[in-house]
Design an enzyme around this catalytic site. Sequence first.
Site, PDB file in Angstrom:
ATOM      1  CG  ASN A  39      41.060  52.272  37.868  1.00  0.00           C
ATOM      2  OD1 ASN A  39      41.250  51.100  37.565  1.00  0.00           O
ATOM      3  ND2 ASN A  39      41.920  53.226  37.570  1.00  0.00           N
ATOM      4  CE  LYS A  41      29.789  50.402  45.779  1.00  0.00           C
ATOM      5  NZ  LYS A  41      29.451  49.039  45.496  1.00  0.00           N
ATOM      6  CE  LYS A  43      35.320  47.322  37.432  1.00  0.00           C
ATOM      7  NZ  LYS A  43      35.497  48.410  38.421  1.00  0.00           N
ATOM      8  CB  THR A  44      30.236  43.032  39.768  1.00  0.00           C
ATOM      9  OG1 THR A  44      31.543  42.651  39.308  1.00  0.00           O
ATOM     10  CG2 THR A  44      29.459  41.778  40.132  1.00  0.00           C
ATOM     11  CB  THR A  45      26.566  46.815  41.098  1.00  0.00           C
ATOM     12  OG1 THR A  45      27.373  46.500  42.237  1.00  0.00           O
ATOM     13  CG2 THR A  45      25.178  47.214  41.548  1.00  0.00           C
ATOM     14  NE  ARG A  53      16.706  46.628  32.121  1.00  0.00           N
ATOM     15  CZ  ARG A  53      17.465  47.719  32.005  1.00  0.00           C
ATOM     16  NH1 ARG A  53      18.394  47.790  31.077  1.00  0.00           N
ATOM     17  NH2 ARG A  53      17.291  48.738  32.813  1.00  0.00           N
ATOM     18  CG  PHE A  94      40.139  38.760  45.958  1.00  0.00           C
ATOM     19  CD1 PHE A  94      39.635  39.453  44.873  1.00  0.00           C
ATOM     20  CD2 PHE A  94      39.414  38.749  47.136  1.00  0.00           C
ATOM     21  CE1 PHE A  94      38.429  40.127  44.963  1.00  0.00           C
ATOM     22  CE2 PHE A  94      38.207  39.425  47.238  1.00  0.00           C
ATOM     23  CZ  PHE A  94      37.715  40.106  46.143  1.00  0.00           C
ATOM     24  CD1 TRP A  96      44.580  40.020  47.632  1.00  0.00           C
ATOM     25  CD2 TRP A  96      44.081  40.528  45.530  1.00  0.00           C
ATOM     26  NE1 TRP A  96      43.306  40.537  47.633  1.00  0.00           N
ATOM     27  CE2 TRP A  96      42.972  40.868  46.340  1.00  0.00           C
ATOM     28  CE3 TRP A  96      44.000  40.769  44.144  1.00  0.00           C
ATOM     29  CZ2 TRP A  96      41.804  41.426  45.838  1.00  0.00           C
ATOM     30  CZ3 TRP A  96      42.827  41.321  43.658  1.00  0.00           C
ATOM     31  CH2 TRP A  96      41.755  41.645  44.488  1.00  0.00           C
ATOM     32  CD  GLU A 131      35.666  41.684  39.001  1.00  0.00           C
ATOM     33  OE1 GLU A 131      36.533  42.240  38.306  1.00  0.00           O
ATOM     34  OE2 GLU A 131      35.082  42.267  39.933  1.00  0.00           O
TER      35      GLU A 131
END
Length: 199
Positions: A39, A41, A43-45, A53, A94, A96, A131
């Site tokens: 949950n 912040k 993951k994508t970063t 790299r 998104f 939603w 995602e």
Amino acid sequence: MSDRDTRHQQAMRKLKSHVDEKVANATEQRGLLLVFTGNGKGKTTAAWGTVTRALGYGYKVGVVQFIKGLWECGERERLVEDANLEVAIMATGFTWDTQNREADTQACQAVWADAERLLADPDVYLVVLDEITYMLKFGYLDIATLTRALNNRPSEQTVIITGRNAHRELVEMADTVTEMQEVRHAFNNGLQARRGIDF
């Protein structure tokens, strides 16, 4: 030498021996499956950091964005001119916001075709499926289709999967699983996502 310095030296000697043993035992060479979930912040970063790299060494990289494709993405903007980077975007925003299961499923399947092609290409060193966990959760893509593509990919290819609530089969088959844990998030306290920091 003081007692403290002696204890420190002994501890470091023991740590070095432990690390050296692990390095000596790491003899297998192949692509990896990494899962960045949880949950929190980042993951994508973290995935984009790995993309940077790999590109830095001249490797070919494919990124498939399943949710955030319509958002600005500073990393994508900076790297998109690199000839070794291919980015495919679902571009529906998104789920939603769209609130249209059929259209979202079609959009997922369309960009999944790009993902399948990248996952089958031995020249692509790294593939990021950003995602994609949401595609499984909402039923736009089935787990068997994803795991089959992962199992049949070239042996030297590494794949990063990002997203909350990673499917248990992905967690079980992954070589490395990192769970980002949220302790506090600025957004939950009314702070807007910040350009250049959050996206």
